[in-house]
Design a protein around this motif. Structure first.
Motif, PDB file in Angstrom:
ATOM      1  N   LEU A 169       1.073  -0.930  -0.091  1.00 19.60           N
ATOM      2  CA  LEU A 169       0.534   0.066  -0.470  1.00 19.60           C
ATOM      3  C   LEU A 169       0.816   1.159  -0.195  1.00 19.60           C
ATOM      4  O   LEU A 169       0.322   2.451  -0.482  1.00 19.60           O
ATOM      5  N   THR A 170       1.747   1.166   0.569  1.00 21.88           N
ATOM      6  CA  THR A 170       2.917   2.788  -0.025  1.00 21.88           C
ATOM      7  C   THR A 170       3.227   2.932  -1.504  1.00 21.88           C
ATOM      8  O   THR A 170       2.469   4.248  -1.638  1.00 21.88           O
ATOM      9  N   TYR A 171       3.138   1.829  -2.131  1.00 19.97           N
ATOM     10  CA  TYR A 171       3.082   2.555  -3.867  1.00 19.97           C
ATOM     11  C   TYR A 171       1.738   3.182  -3.630  1.00 19.97           C
ATOM     12  O   TYR A 171       1.656   4.021  -4.620  1.00 19.97           O
ATOM     13  N   ALA A 172       0.967   2.516  -3.325  1.00 18.94           N
ATOM     14  CA  ALA A 172      -0.590   3.553  -3.546  1.00 18.94           C
ATOM     15  C   ALA A 172      -0.767   4.307  -2.924  1.00 18.94           C
ATOM     16  O   ALA A 172      -1.216   5.387  -3.713  1.00 18.94           O
ATOM     17  N   ILE A 173       0.062   4.960  -1.682  1.00 15.96           N
ATOM     18  CA  ILE A 173      -0.159   5.803  -1.517  1.00 15.96           C
ATOM     19  C   ILE A 173       0.878   6.830  -1.785  1.00 15.96           C
ATOM     20  O   ILE A 173       0.318   8.032  -2.521  1.00 15.96           O
ATOM     21  N   ILE A 174       2.043   6.931  -2.869  1.00 12.89           N
ATOM     22  CA  ILE A 174       2.932   7.271  -3.686  1.00 12.89           C
ATOM     23  C   ILE A 174       2.007   8.113  -4.507  1.00 12.89           C
ATOM     24  O   ILE A 174       1.664   9.230  -5.389  1.00 12.89           O
ATOM     25  N   GLY A 175       1.391   6.732  -5.436  1.00 16.94           N
ATOM     26  CA  GLY A 175       0.549   6.830  -6.701  1.00 16.94           C
ATOM     27  C   GLY A 175      -0.488   7.701  -6.007  1.00 16.94           C
ATOM     28  O   GLY A 175      -0.895   8.923  -7.456  1.00 16.94           O
ATOM     29  N   ALA A 176      -1.488   7.940  -5.448  1.00 11.02           N
ATOM     30  CA  ALA A 176      -2.812   8.901  -5.145  1.00 11.02           C
ATOM     31  C   ALA A 176      -2.328  10.164  -4.807  1.00 11.02           C
ATOM     32  O   ALA A 176      -2.664  10.973  -5.314  1.00 11.02           O
TER      33      ALA A 176
END
Lengths: 112, 412
Positions: free
Chosen positions: B204-211
């Protein structure tokens, strides 16, 4: 000599280590592991989708100790690792036949 | 406009790529990243070859023309290294004066044509063939995106002619991609193990960076759509920030009540929902309505993604429909309720677009038209691909993971 193997919650590792130092425990081995007991895992929810995670992260500590301090060590781990909630872990005590220090070749209690 | 264009490109790569890649399983992370990247490349080329000309060439109310095929004629206004501003809809009864060079306008619009098919990829993550994705992107860009963009944004487009407005792509980008995502999820079927195996997000770290990159890039999307550095652009930027913030809080609060915990995936999903919903409205509404739009989007998109989807049983893997389709519809409709006239008033139209029951119905018409066209054509494209090269990887390939099977790579 006994080998004490304790499965504990990861965040309790420092507490256990601090509790063992005054007892004269010379060293311990720590392994990051996963597993479950009566706790039976936990549920995670992502955007409404529920996933049952059965293998939870735990830490395994292995301590080789002289017979004279086994009870003290077990007591120390028990107190330091306890939160009172399900999933606190287990302690196993098993006999230890031989211990050899590789550098010097010492054996028995002297090698602990 | 140069900055806005770069910001919108950042929304797809790396923004959307990371947002989606963080939500799939480890064995499909590279495949998901590659999807966004490949769509970026393919959609750019399609836009250059024919998409731009079909979407924004003057043509007829139904479709543009081929006057800019392969971008021919784009250098006509160049003189001594300078490019005069061009006019959108030149030669028609309703030309729109532009203040930017055509190269920049075309490139800005290209970034929208890139992110729209990339958004659809969230619906079929973890199971679509890469070859099918490439063909789908080409056909969908030409047959769905280009016509809808022309209908809504061309000065002579027939949907725009109905009086419906779409400031930065609520209808063209988000409803279009969300509905296409829903249709794709239904046609391609659920992932193996959906509903009983652990399909939880890899990182989810990726998802947060992406968002977070999406949020920042969205200022280019919305403020840039004012077509100039003016008060309307500033208001679009302000309403964007407010709607995103309220959307994040609203989704988080809804799941806090519903599931007892406020999650990271929840707050970022809500912020994206708020951003989606404010997109069609950004240059038409004031900050107060932006707050209401964000609030409604956060709650309704949570309901659509977390409650409605499991109840209906389709597998829109990363909620392309739940967030973009639903949020886009909310935003398009509420634009008709809250539009504040002076923001869009011109000499030719001194009243501007004013929120009213009539405007609401015009917006609803545009939403319905987009849905009908998108459903029919997307379905036909998918069926065509399924019957020829196949849409979906085999069962074993899906279980092994797309990274190794399709691309021969993996992350450790």
């Amino acid at each position: 000599m006994k080998l004490i193997t304790a499965i504990i919650k990861p965040f309790k590792l420092d507490d256990v280590r601090e509790a063992l130092t005054p007892l004269g425990v010379q060293g311990l081995t720590v392994t990051e592991i996963k597993g479950f007991g009566r706790q039976k895992g936990q549920t995670e929810i992502y955007r409404g989708a529920e996933y049952q995670v059965s293998f939870l992260p735990k830490v395994k500590i292995e301590i080789a100790v002289a017979d004279s301090i086994v009870d003290e060590v077990v007591e120390a781990v028990l107190n330091a690792a306890r939160t009172g909630k399900i999933g606190d872990g287990k302690i196993f005590v098993s006999p230890l036949d031989r211990v050899i220090r590789i550098r010097t070749g010492e054996t028995g209690d002297g090698a602990l | 406009m140069l900055t806005s264009t770069a910001l919108v490109l950042m929304m797809t790569i790396p923004g959307l790529a990371l947002f989606y890649a963080g939500m799939v399983r480890k064995k499909n992370v590279l495949a998901t990243l590659i999807q966004s990247f490949a769509i970026c490349c393919i959609a750019s080329i399609v836009w250059m070859v024919a998409g731009y000309s079909l979407a924004l060439g003057t043509g007829t109310p139904w479709i543009g023309d081929m006057s800019r095929f392969m971008l021919s004629g784009i250098a006509d206004h160049f003189h001594n290294g300078a490019d005069q501003a061009f006019t959108l809809g030149a030669g028609s009864a309703n030309p729109t004066a532009m203040t930017i060079p055509e190269s920049v306008y075309m490139m800005f619009q290209m970034t929208f044509a890139i992110i729209t098919p990339a958004l659809i990829a969230g619906s079929f993550a973890e199971r679509m063939k890469f070859s099918a994705l490439c063909v789908f992107t080409i056909l969908w860009s030409l047959l769905v995106y280009a016509p809808v963009a022309h209908w809504v944004w061309s000065p002579i487009g027939w949907v725009g002619g109905l009086g419906a407005v779409d400031f930065a792509g609520g209808t063209v980008v988000h409803i279009n991609s969300g509905i296409a995502g829903l249709i794709t999820a239904l046609v391609i079927g659920k992932r193996r193990g959906y509903g009983h195996e652990d399909l939880s997000p890899f990182n989810l770290t990726y998802a947060i960076i992406g968002a977070s990159l999406l949020w920042v890039g969205w200022f280019g999307f919305n403020a840039g759509s004012a077509g100039g550095a003016n008060g309307r652009a500033g208001m679009a930027m302000l309403t964007t920030q407010i709607a995103a913030a309220v959307g994040g809080m609203a989704w988080m609060a809804a799941e806090w009540i519903h599931n007892k915990k406020p999650t990271a995936l929840g707050i970022i999903s809500g912020a994206v929902a708020g951003l989606v919903a404010i997109t069609p409205a950004a240059g038409f509404v004031l900050p107060g309505p932006a707050l209401i739009i964000g609030l409604i989007a956060g709650i309704v998109c949570f309901w659509a993604s977390a409650i409605l989807k499991p109840r209906l049983g389709y597998d829109d893997s990363l909620d392309a429909f739940g967030v973009h389709g639903t949020g886009g519809i909310i935003g398009a409709l509420l634009t008709g309720v809250f539009a504040y006239g002076p923001l869009s008033a011109t000499d030719a139209n001194p009243q501007g677009v004013v929120g009213s029951a009539t405007q609401f119905l015009r917006q609803a018409e545009a939403v319905c038209v987009t849905i009908v066209w998108c459903v029919i054509i997307t379905f036909l494209i998918l069926k065509l691909i399924d019957l020829t090269i196949g849409l979906r990887v085999s069962r074993d390939e899906e279980l092994e993971g797309l990274d190794m099977v399709l691309h021969g790579e993996r992350i450790n």
